[in-house]
Design an enzyme around this catalytic site. Sequence first.
Site, PDB file in Angstrom:
ATOM      1  N   LYS A  44      34.304  20.316 -40.721  1.00  0.00           N
ATOM      2  CA  LYS A  44      34.392  21.530 -41.530  1.00  0.00           C
ATOM      3  C   LYS A  44      33.041  21.995 -42.094  1.00  0.00           C
ATOM      4  CE  LYS A  44      39.302  21.641 -42.119  1.00  0.00           C
ATOM      5  NZ  LYS A  44      40.225  20.521 -42.174  1.00  0.00           N
ATOM      6  N   PHE A  66      46.965  13.988 -42.901  1.00  0.00           N
ATOM      7  CA  PHE A  66      46.582  15.049 -41.961  1.00  0.00           C
ATOM      8  C   PHE A  66      45.217  14.707 -41.394  1.00  0.00           C
ATOM      9  CE2 PHE A  66      44.604  18.834 -40.372  1.00  0.00           C
ATOM     10  CZ  PHE A  66      45.613  19.396 -39.612  1.00  0.00           C
ATOM     11  N   ASP A  99      38.429   9.591 -43.700  1.00  0.00           N
ATOM     12  CA  ASP A  99      38.360  10.934 -43.127  1.00  0.00           C
ATOM     13  C   ASP A  99      38.000  11.916 -44.241  1.00  0.00           C
ATOM     14  OD1 ASP A  99      38.746  13.475 -42.154  1.00  0.00           O
ATOM     15  OD2 ASP A  99      40.691  13.064 -41.218  1.00  0.00           O
TER      16      ASP A  99
END
Length: 429
Positions: free
Chosen positions: A260, A146, A231
């Site tokens: 985030k 993801f 990531d």
Amino acid sequence: MDASSISNTQSFIGKEARFGARNYQPVPVVVDHARDCLVWDVEGREYIDMMSAYSAVSHGHLHPRVVAAAVRQLDKVAVTSRAYYGTTLGPFLEKLCHLTGFARALPMNTGAEAVETAIKCARRWGWKAKGIADGKQEILVAAGNFHGRTSTIISFSSEPEYRAGFGPLAQGFKHFTFGDMASVRAAATANTCAVLVEPIQGEAGVILPPAGFFAELREWCTENNVLLIIDEVQAGLGRTGRWFAFEHEGIRPDALVLGKALGGGLLPVSAFLAREDVMEVFNPGSHGSTFGGNALAAAVALEGLKVIEDEGLVARSAAMGEYLIDCLKAVQAESGGLIRDVRGRGLWVGVDIEPSLATARQMVERLATAGVLSKETHETVIRFAPPLTITRELIDRAIASFRQVVLQKAKELGLFDRQPHTETAEASA
Ligand SMILES: *Cc1c(COP(=O)(O)O)cnc(C)c1O
């Protein structure tokens, strides 16, 4: 719960449902306000936030220092675009480079944009530094990955739901099996410029890499002149009990993606970081973002990084995470087989529900009713990722509620009636 408050909840849910695109299916809690690890809905009911906006709220909601930094900056200037210099971007980038050990950082807003930046950088590096023909560059990605929701990124998702009907899909990506070096070697060609991978696969269900995989991957990338890009949009900044999850593997990537929690729980802030000779491929005009690195975002992100440092949130994540996992394993042992696995690192834990017995979504909704916010990923995994500021007392409260929900469900399923039979069968066997 009086009638007016119920209609209040229904009215807010109704408006989102009536006027919003149907691309989400929220848990039916209408959040009114929040502080640190606690959230209150429009009916005044209190919840423990064990999800923290997928790790975006690692500092806790509205951390006073981050809010103060935002308010100070709002007295000066918020957005100028990168057409000019500012007083907050430089200090933010300096701090970020010092913390990560990378030479340069490129600020963006959302995680997906920073991943897009990584893809552009990798391709151009492949062309300029490695001599791959432009248009032929290939990036290796893990099955079950993801990395966000843009049209390029979903092109290499292995989740059919994320891709269906969104073609034509972007080319130049090849899959390997997470944790399997043989599949990496098999997927690689002379045109491979980079491997883009999460250190722990979050959306896939908090999947930890097998020991040694990343060390081998690092070695292979170096030998084959392939960039290793990690990531850490979700894993980074203390979530796993280290500043960065790659530290658990004893390696350093060539480039890193953050997002985030980088926004201190207030704003969308992301960044792509890389070695000097890698970032060098960007020249004026080749990439940018109107809001990326704006003065307000940079002020908030810088203060957010200082808070993680000053409050020792990384060590806290390691200690509280260990405690949380121990508590969840104790509930698993009592669950009569309803919970089939508990796994995680730091304050990032997946609780895997036996699919023949219940869905993760059912458990998440019951848990919300019991005053604990969590979120399912796929059919079977409940994800717990509270703010890194969470206390032992709050974990105890959340676990007490979770235990009740699990035991109640197990009882309804008759799991405890079955157990004595198994024991007798075993004893007589
Ligand atoms: C959330 C996430 C992204 C995308 O970030 P957005 O801010 O939602 O665009 C990318 N990679 C990983 C690992 C993520 O968890």
